[in-house]
Write a protein that holds these residues in place. Sequence first.
Motif, PDB file in Angstrom:
ATOM      1  N   THR A 109       0.818  -1.221   0.000  1.00 40.39           N
ATOM      2  CA  THR A 109       0.000   0.000   0.000  1.00 40.39           C
ATOM      3  C   THR A 109       0.853   1.273   0.000  1.00 40.39           C
ATOM      4  N   VAL A 110       2.187   1.130   0.116  1.00 42.41           N
ATOM      5  CA  VAL A 110       3.078   2.303   0.153  1.00 42.41           C
ATOM      6  C   VAL A 110       3.578   2.620  -1.244  1.00 42.41           C
ATOM      7  N   GLN A 111       3.418   3.872  -1.658  1.00 45.09           N
ATOM      8  CA  GLN A 111       3.826   4.294  -3.006  1.00 45.09           C
ATOM      9  C   GLN A 111       5.319   4.637  -3.033  1.00 45.09           C
ATOM     10  N   ASN A 112       5.950   4.462  -4.212  1.00 50.79           N
ATOM     11  CA  ASN A 112       7.359   4.847  -4.433  1.00 50.79           C
ATOM     12  C   ASN A 112       8.281   4.318  -3.336  1.00 50.79           C
ATOM     13  N   LYS A 113       8.102   3.080  -2.983  1.00 51.53           N
ATOM     14  CA  LYS A 113       8.874   2.472  -1.894  1.00 51.53           C
ATOM     15  C   LYS A 113      10.234   1.988  -2.379  1.00 51.53           C
ATOM     16  N   LYS A 114      11.190   1.946  -1.427  1.00 47.92           N
ATOM     17  CA  LYS A 114      12.525   1.443  -1.729  1.00 47.92           C
ATOM     18  C   LYS A 114      12.629  -0.051  -1.437  1.00 47.92           C
ATOM     19  N   ILE A 115      11.707  -0.544  -0.640  1.00 46.78           N
ATOM     20  CA  ILE A 115      11.782  -1.935  -0.199  1.00 46.78           C
ATOM     21  C   ILE A 115      11.342  -2.891  -1.307  1.00 46.78           C
ATOM     22  N   GLU A 116      11.994  -4.062  -1.367  1.00 45.37           N
ATOM     23  CA  GLU A 116      11.614  -5.117  -2.319  1.00 45.37           C
ATOM     24  C   GLU A 116      10.827  -6.164  -1.534  1.00 45.37           C
ATOM     25  N   ILE A 117       9.513  -6.157  -1.731  1.00 44.34           N
ATOM     26  CA  ILE A 117       8.624  -6.995  -0.915  1.00 44.34           C
ATOM     27  C   ILE A 117       8.979  -8.477  -1.017  1.00 44.34           C
ATOM     28  N   GLU A 118       9.237  -8.944  -2.227  1.00 45.83           N
ATOM     29  CA  GLU A 118       9.480 -10.379  -2.424  1.00 45.83           C
ATOM     30  C   GLU A 118      10.806 -10.839  -1.832  1.00 45.83           C
ATOM     31  N   SER A 119      11.688  -9.893  -1.537  1.00 41.55           N
ATOM     32  CA  SER A 119      13.001 -10.261  -0.983  1.00 41.55           C
ATOM     33  C   SER A 119      13.004 -10.330   0.537  1.00 41.55           C
ATOM     34  N   ILE A 120      11.881  -9.963   1.170  1.00 40.86           N
ATOM     35  CA  ILE A 120      11.801 -10.043   2.631  1.00 40.86           C
ATOM     36  C   ILE A 120      11.742 -11.513   3.033  1.00 40.86           C
ATOM     37  N   HIS A 121      12.712 -11.950   3.823  1.00 42.51           N
ATOM     38  CA  HIS A 121      12.759 -13.379   4.164  1.00 42.51           C
ATOM     39  C   HIS A 121      12.016 -13.667   5.460  1.00 42.51           C
ATOM     40  N   ARG A 122      11.551 -14.879   5.547  1.00 41.26           N
ATOM     41  CA  ARG A 122      10.860 -15.348   6.736  1.00 41.26           C
ATOM     42  C   ARG A 122      11.816 -16.154   7.604  1.00 41.26           C
TER      43      ARG A 122
END
Length: 347
Positions: free
Chosen positions: A150-163
């Motif tokens: 839901t955050v626009q122009n984000k720097k974070i890569e969602i798919e790279s967040i590890h569990r």
Amino acid sequence: MKWNAKIVKYKGEVRIGVWFGKDDALIAWIKSFPGVRWSQSNGYWHLPDTENNRKQLGLRTLTELSPNAEGLRSLENFKRWLRSKRYSESTLTVYMDAAKSFLVFFNQKSPSDITNDDVILYNNEYILKNNLSASYQNQVVSAIKLFFTTVQNKKIEIESIHRPKRARVLPNVLSKEEVKQILEAHGNIKHRAMLCLIYSCGLRRKELLTLKLSDIDSKRNIVKIIQAKGKKDRIAPLSPRVLELLRDYYKCYKPKIWLFEGQVKGEPYSEQSLQSIFKQALEKANISKPVTLHWLRHSYATHLLESGTDLRYIQELLGHSRSKTTEIYTHVSTKSLQQIKSPYDNL
């Protein structure tokens, strides 16, 4: 004793800095904190930034703080997004609390500037330092992934967040004899009917308490479980013996709406009362194990597997989305294990 404390960054690590004048009593006190160190160059003591340390030093904990203005706006957008996706209120609360904790930790940053390295920092400096569980960490990861959609122009890569790596924990299972002792412990027909229905249909606690009279189909001998976990409907076969028990129960109590109602007609039975009657059943059955209600559901699945029921049917009966979830019961079933002869017997 007088001291000053605040959050500091020491060699890239988030710590709590503590300042005070020369005082032997204060020095002895600060040395009692695990992980405390003295910084000669900065002239302060510093210790791990944990919730417990914050409380002892009079600092506000993360649960008591609020995100910055931009973080609060992002959280409101997140809440609207979750509601539009029709997440349940309980799931919404869990995800909102997890996202808030994360944003409070990075109070000096805009959500759009947060990176994947920040997630790793949060895991190390908050989750691990406070000895929070891997399941909670996994919950936070889920919340963060959804939040950043839901955050626009984000720097974070969602798919790279590890569990976190999950530990394989086997479900706790009772023997058939133990289950029988628990189910027959109560003389009260209502209490007995509730526990028998949980085991005979593999129900979750909430599923039992939200059953309505109309969910019992006596002609087809099935129980309809409506909008259970994951907003899924399913059916479970109803034992003829349990059906007779329910008929006797109905004659005595005549519930109006819910199958099991509390002292006030039309109000569902409470979770606390259900826990209480289960605890009483354990005491009457002289079972000292730390048994929970959910053990009855685990036992139902395992006993079905041991009696030869196909794993695919058990998956449907339990309402599992993935077969992998149901396969865990193959590791606690003793049917095949009992056929294996120990080499010790051949010595």
